[in-house]
Design a protein around this motif. Structure first.
Motif, short mmCIF file in Angstrom:
data_model
loop_
_atom_site.label_atom_id
_atom_site.label_comp_id
_atom_site.label_asym_id
_atom_site.label_seq_id
_atom_site.Cartn_x
_atom_site.Cartn_y
_atom_site.Cartn_z
N VAL A 18 46.16 47.60 43.19
CA VAL A 18 45.88 46.22 43.62
C VAL A 18 44.38 45.99 43.70
O VAL A 18 43.85 44.97 43.24
N ASP A 19 43.64 46.95 44.26
CA ASP A 19 42.18 46.82 44.35
C ASP A 19 41.55 46.71 42.96
O ASP A 19 40.65 45.90 42.73
N ARG A 20 42.03 47.55 42.03
CA ARG A 20 41.47 47.50 40.68
C ARG A 20 41.78 46.16 40.01
O ARG A 20 40.93 45.58 39.34
N LEU A 21 43.01 45.67 40.18
CA LEU A 21 43.37 44.41 39.55
C LEU A 21 42.61 43.23 40.15
O LEU A 21 42.25 42.29 39.45
N ILE A 22 42.38 43.28 41.45
CA ILE A 22 41.59 42.21 42.09
C ILE A 22 40.17 42.21 41.53
O ILE A 22 39.59 41.16 41.21
N ALA A 23 39.58 43.41 41.41
CA ALA A 23 38.23 43.50 40.84
C ALA A 23 38.22 42.99 39.40
O ALA A 23 37.29 42.30 38.97
N ARG A 24 39.27 43.33 38.64
CA ARG A 24 39.37 42.88 37.25
C ARG A 24 39.48 41.36 37.19
O ARG A 24 38.80 40.70 36.38
N ALA A 25 40.35 40.79 38.02
CA ALA A 25 40.53 39.34 38.03
C ALA A 25 39.24 38.62 38.44
O ALA A 25 38.86 37.60 37.85
N ASN A 26 38.54 39.17 39.44
CA ASN A 26 37.28 38.56 39.87
C ASN A 26 36.24 38.63 38.75
O ASN A 26 35.46 37.68 38.54
N GLY A 27 36.20 39.75 38.03
CA GLY A 27 35.28 39.88 36.91
C GLY A 27 35.57 38.87 35.81
O GLY A 27 34.66 38.25 35.26
N LEU A 28 36.84 38.70 35.49
CA LEU A 28 37.22 37.72 34.46
C LEU A 28 36.90 36.30 34.90
O LEU A 28 36.44 35.48 34.11
N ALA A 29 37.14 36.00 36.19
CA ALA A 29 36.84 34.65 36.70
C ALA A 29 35.35 34.35 36.58
O ALA A 29 34.95 33.26 36.15
N ALA A 30 34.51 35.33 36.95
CA ALA A 30 33.07 35.13 36.85
C ALA A 30 32.64 34.96 35.39
O ALA A 30 31.78 34.13 35.06
N SER A 31 33.26 35.75 34.50
CA SER A 31 32.92 35.66 33.08
C SER A 31 33.31 34.31 32.51
O SER A 31 32.55 33.68 31.78
#
Length: 297
Positions: free
Chosen positions: A132-145
């Motif tokens: 869950v932590d990894r996916l949240i970080a991934r989603a946040n990274g995609l949102a910023a991108s």
């Protein structure tokens, strides 16, 4: 009576009927207590096993759903990389890093016989939390991108709307951009700093891109002149007009009428003299013309 082996004396004990009854009832009570305790413990253990099994199944199902979400984010991440290339942006280090972390192998569900179900549930919980932590970080990274890409694309759209990429009037090219051309009225060679578009008197002149009107007046040799500032260092000039349809400070968009073809100034007939200045330097307007289907709205 207690009769020992050998020569020891025989021992005699007297037990009353009351003691026998108390001993009997006490033994019965103890047996019943042990039986009830065993039954309760068995039911508790069975119920606990069922609950642990349900929790374990739910965690396994959660892990499967997290894996599916991770795959979806991976697909979105690849599309994000493609869009960033189209937008002229470099790769995003955060997105790339979290992309790799999102696809770390999931916990293998191999129960340990000695440690019991509780240990397996603990391992599953820790694995799910990490995923869950990894996916949240991934989603946040995609949102910023995607936010950055949106900003760049919006800027590109704005800039495209301000590039003079269409002909300002319907006519035919009567004179090209040239560093030296024989002037039909002055009878001398001199630079021709734009292009001439021959058109009927009064034919509409339209803005080839969005911009702001910065000049509407008469200029020696050019007659009635209209100038537009498109931003990004780009200025366009329209000369020999018969009339102007705009005023200084007015904002126009591509296709808006700004004037009409005329014969004012040094001119041998109705036509439009069209110039493009980029950072103060004159350029050939034909280099900015795009095919009709490629012109952004």
């Amino acid at each position: 009576m207690v009769v020992p082996h050998g020569c020891d004396a025989v021992r005699t004990f007297n037990i009353t009927h009351l003691r026998v009854r108390v001993l009997g009832w006490g033994s019965a009570f103890l047996v019943a207590l042990l039986w009830v305790s065993g039954l309760a413990l068995g039911r508790f253990s069975s119920r606990q096993g069922v609950e642990q099994r349900l929790v374990s199944e739910r965690l396994v199902n959660l892990q499967a759903r997290l894996d599916s979400l991770s795959d979806t984010l991976q697909v979105i991440g690849k599309r994000n990389d493609q869009i960033r290339v189209l937008a002229g942006l470099p790769g995003d280090s955060l997105v790339a890093r979290t992309s790799g972390e999102a696809h770390k192998p999931a916990l293998e569900l191999t129960p340990a016989p000695r440690t019991g179900t509780g240990s397996l549930i603990s391992r599953l919980s820790a694995s799910a939390a990490a995923d869950v932590d990894r996916l949240i970080a991934r989603a946040n990274g995609l949102a910023a991108s995607f936010t950055k890409v949106s900003e760049v694309l919006a800027s590109n759209v704005e800039r495209s709307a301000r590039i003079p990429s269409i002909m300002p009037t319907a006519g035919w090219l009567s004179s090209n951009f040239s560093l030296s051309r024989f002037h039909p009225i002055l009878h001398a060679n001199r630079p021709h700093e734009g292009i001439d578009l021959a058109a009927p008197m009064g034919a509409p002149i339209v803005a080839p891109a969005a911009g702001t009107v910065t000049r509407v007046d008469r200029q020696a040799g050019y007659g009635l002149v209209v100038e537009l500032d498109h931003g990004y260092g780009i200025v366009t000039k329209y000369a020999h007009c018969s009339r102007a349809s705009v005023r200084v400070g007015q904002h126009v968009k591509r296709g808006d009428e700004i004037g009409a073809v005329g014969n004012s100034g040094l001119s041998t007939g109705p036509h439009l003299h069209y110039e493009i200045h980029v950072n103060g330097k004159l350029v050939n307007p034909l280099t900015y013309m795009l095919p009709q289907g490629a012109i952004p709205e």
